[in-house]
Design a protein around this motif. Structure first.
Motif, PDB file in Angstrom:
ATOM      1  N   LEU A   1      19.183   2.570  -0.287  1.00 58.91           N
ATOM      2  CA  LEU A   1      19.430   1.713  -1.454  1.00 58.91           C
ATOM      3  C   LEU A   1      20.523   0.693  -1.114  1.00 58.91           C
ATOM      4  N   THR A   2      21.598   1.181  -0.509  1.00 58.91           N
ATOM      5  CA  THR A   2      22.730   0.312  -0.171  1.00 58.91           C
ATOM      6  C   THR A   2      22.303  -0.838   0.740  1.00 58.91           C
ATOM      7  N   GLN A   3      21.442  -0.521   1.713  1.00 60.80           N
ATOM      8  CA  GLN A   3      21.079  -1.528   2.729  1.00 60.80           C
ATOM      9  C   GLN A   3      19.800  -2.295   2.392  1.00 60.80           C
TER      10      GLN A   3
ATOM     11  N   HIS B   1      16.634   4.372   7.153  1.00 64.45           N
ATOM     12  CA  HIS B   1      17.929   4.022   6.561  1.00 64.45           C
ATOM     13  C   HIS B   1      18.758   5.238   6.162  1.00 64.45           C
ATOM     14  N   GLY B   2      18.223   6.435   6.398  1.00 66.47           N
ATOM     15  CA  GLY B   2      19.021   7.649   6.212  1.00 66.47           C
ATOM     16  C   GLY B   2      19.637   7.754   4.841  1.00 66.47           C
ATOM     17  N   GLN B   3      20.961   7.872   4.831  1.00 65.78           N
ATOM     18  CA  GLN B   3      21.717   8.077   3.581  1.00 65.78           C
ATOM     19  C   GLN B   3      21.861   6.800   2.766  1.00 65.78           C
ATOM     20  N   TYR B   4      21.487   5.639   3.350  1.00 68.75           N
ATOM     21  CA  TYR B   4      21.924   4.381   2.737  1.00 68.75           C
ATOM     22  C   TYR B   4      20.796   3.380   2.476  1.00 68.75           C
TER      23      TYR B   4
ATOM     24  N   GLY C   1      22.048   6.843  -6.397  1.00 66.36           N
ATOM     25  CA  GLY C   1      22.169   5.553  -7.079  1.00 66.36           C
ATOM     26  C   GLY C   1      23.414   4.758  -6.739  1.00 66.36           C
ATOM     27  N   SER C   2      24.044   5.063  -5.610  1.00 65.40           N
ATOM     28  CA  SER C   2      25.276   4.351  -5.250  1.00 65.40           C
ATOM     29  C   SER C   2      25.052   3.397  -4.093  1.00 65.40           C
ATOM     30  N   LEU C   3      25.780   2.282  -4.133  1.00 58.56           N
ATOM     31  CA  LEU C   3      25.742   1.328  -3.022  1.00 58.56           C
ATOM     32  C   LEU C   3      27.118   1.365  -2.380  1.00 58.56           C
TER      33      LEU C   3
ATOM     34  N   VAL D   1       0.866  -1.189   0.000  1.00 56.67           N
ATOM     35  CA  VAL D   1       0.000   0.000   0.000  1.00 56.67           C
ATOM     36  C   VAL D   1       0.899   1.234   0.000  1.00 56.67           C
ATOM     37  N   ASP D   2       0.675   2.114  -0.953  1.00 53.02           N
ATOM     38  CA  ASP D   2       1.439   3.376  -0.980  1.00 53.02           C
ATOM     39  C   ASP D   2       0.501   4.473  -1.466  1.00 53.02           C
ATOM     40  N   ARG D   3       0.616   5.637  -0.839  1.00 56.09           N
ATOM     41  CA  ARG D   3      -0.339   6.686  -1.214  1.00 56.09           C
ATOM     42  C   ARG D   3      -0.049   7.269  -2.591  1.00 56.09           C
TER      43      ARG D   3
ATOM     44  N   THR E   1      11.630   9.269  -1.832  1.00 56.90           N
ATOM     45  CA  THR E   1      13.088   9.401  -1.703  1.00 56.90           C
ATOM     46  C   THR E   1      13.866   8.402  -2.567  1.00 56.90           C
ATOM     47  N   SER E   2      13.260   7.246  -2.803  1.00 56.29           N
ATOM     48  CA  SER E   2      13.970   6.231  -3.589  1.00 56.29           C
ATOM     49  C   SER E   2      13.995   6.564  -5.079  1.00 56.29           C
ATOM     50  N   ARG E   3      13.311   7.627  -5.461  1.00 52.50           N
ATOM     51  CA  ARG E   3      13.132   7.929  -6.878  1.00 52.50           C
ATOM     52  C   ARG E   3      14.388   8.511  -7.539  1.00 52.50           C
TER      53      ARG E   3
END
Ligand SMILES: Cc1cc2nc3c(=O)[nH]c(=O)nc-3n(C[C@H](O)[C@H](O)[C@H](O)COP(=O)(O)OP(=O)(O)OC[C@H]3O[C@@H](n4cnc5c(N)ncnc54)[C@H](O)[C@@H]3O)c2cc1C
Length: 419
Positions: free
Chosen positions: A388-390, A383-386, A52-54, A37-39, A46-48
């Motif tokens: 995507l990485t985590q 997950h703050g800054q990370y 793009g770095s891991l 479920v997402d509005r 934020t993930s958009r």
């Protein structure tokens, strides 16, 4: 738009960012029926449009006495790398206070151990996760370059990197403008200190990556409901979620992955979690703007430069400005103006500006674990800054917690109870 199927889900995941979609696909892979479920839809926040770095090497917490010494400056420069808008300063104080108390050396050492475990899990999980989710062709392993303004900052960073070799994280110091230009031409020759690492991975584009997870989710029969969630109510058998259109959904397991908004949902269960929005800014320039060879971190400026399918992305900064203030795009302007001094030939026309809300806890660790008040609810946010990485490691850890299996790493440091 809603893609609904009639059967009741085993799990409801709230939030369709990189965390929610990774968790959803991992749960489906274990045979569970999942509704997300997402509005707004997949990758709407934020993930958009992150960098793009891991950066699996980022095991040193943001909290440190050195950062604390810089706090007064945050209030003075509203477009600096770390800023607190005057209008938000009073509301930010409790979070900054907690950040300060998590900056004590003993606490930082504990946090670092937890980050080593989560980053290590995420690094190791990525190949199996991407194979399972069908996202491996959107990943690369080109490495990156950290660039320092001064020898003092470089030497401090070297000490951190030397400690990381115990973890098998390799690096190479690069000294002198000529040596740096062999890695990245076009850089202002004033930069004489850098660190090259092959540990960083990247995605071709964060939007493509999360949309691919969305495709994988749908292909496995997942249900995506586009609607806001207002409240959660835990019962003896399952958790009910009340949607903003008046409907209710229920499942035996609910996973809250609502990024920087998650604490507002946790509060409806009686859990008070100190989450702040670390607002970050960037400008995406056309691909021809710069001949970028590596992902670059200008460490002294909290600025990241990366090459993505959508173009050259230049951004960073952390503004503790909450969820409601309008974006201060002067921060994106300031970052771009600075980048022009770093790359004199940078073409700065034709860019698109963006702001994202990093879900930031005061101790640099995400919240991953069961709600203290609601046994049918699991948290996965902060997950703050990370994020995507985590994401791959978080998906494996949450899957184990939901299924009641032995967790792949000790989940204790991530529990919501720590606040
Ligand atoms: C400038 C910038 C650069 C970054 N670069 C990187 C990087 O290079 N590498 C990296 O690892 N990380 C990076 N990050 C951090 C990363 O983007 C985040 O950690 C990550 O996107 C968080 O993912 P999420 O799924 O938790 O949150 P989000 O992507 O924000 O997703 C949360 C979702 O929850 C939904 N939602 C919220 N409330 C509700 C509700 N009540 N009802 C229904 N839905 C709701 C939202 O609509 C949203 O879709 C960067 C961040 C910024 C700002």
């Amino acid at each position: 738009m809603t893609h609904e199927k009639s059967a009741k889900p085993d799990v409801i995941v709230i939030g369709a960012g990189v965390i929610g979609m990774s968790v959803a696909v991992a749960l489906q892979d274990r045979g569970l029926r999942v509704t997300v479920v997402d509005r707004k839809g997949v990758a709407a926040e934020t993930s958009r449009a992150n960098a793009g770095s891991l950066t699996f090497s980022s095991v040193d917490p943001q909290n440190s006495p050195a950062i604390m010494r810089k706090v007064p400056k945050w209030f003075i420069d509203p477009t600096g790398p770390f800023a607190i808008p005057a209008r938000y300063a009073v509301r930010a104080v409790p979070w900054v206070w907690r950040f300060a108390s998590a900056s004590r050396p003993a606490r930082v050492a504990e946090t670092r151990r937890a980050l080593v475990a989560l980053m290590g899990l995420s690094h190791d999980a990525l190949p199996r996760f991407s194979e399972m989710a069908g996202t491996h062709n959107l990943l690369h392993n080109e490495g990156g370059l950290e660039i320092y303004d001064t020898e003092g900052e470089f030497n401090a960073a070297l000490r951190n990197w030397e400690r990381r070799t115990e973890l098998g994280l390799t690096f190479e110091p690069v000294r002198g403008a000529k040596a740096i230009s062999d890695f990245q031409p076009g850089l202002n020759p004033r930069f004489e200190h850098a660190i090259h690492t092959t540990v960083w991975h990247g995605v071709t584009d964060p939007l493509d990556y999360v949309e691919a997870l969305g495709e994988s989710f749908r292909a496995r029969g997942g249900t995506l409901t586009i609607c806001g969630v207002n409240t959660l109510t835990d019962g003896s058998e399952e958790c009910d979620i009340r949607l903003s259109d008046g409907r209710s959904l229920s499942a035996k397991n609910v996973v809250v992955c609502a990024g920087a908004w998650s604490h507002t949902l946790a509060r409806t269960l009686g859990d008070k979690i100190p989450l702040e929005a670390g607002r970050g800014y960037n400008t995406t320039l056309p691909p021809s703007a710069l001949d970028l060879r590596y992902a670059l971190l200008f460490a002294s400026h909290a600025m990241f430069v990366s090459r993505l399918t959508s173009g050259i992305r230049i951004g960073g900064a952390v503004e503790l400005g909450g969820l409601d203030l309008p974006p201060n795009l002067r921060i994106a302007d300031a970052l771009l103006a600075k980048a022009k001094t770093f790359f004199p030939d940078l073409e700065t026309d034709g860019g698109t500006q963006w702001m994202g809300y990093r879900p930031s806890t005061p101790d640099s660790l995400p919240v991953i674990g069961k709600s203290p008040h609601a046994p049918h609810v699991t948290y996965a946010f902060g997950h703050g800054q990370y994020g995507l990485t985590q994401s791959a490691g978080t998906a494996e850890l949450v899957t184990a917690l939901v299924l009641g299996e032995p967790p792949p790493i000790d989940p204790t440091p991530f529990r919501a109870e720590r606040f």
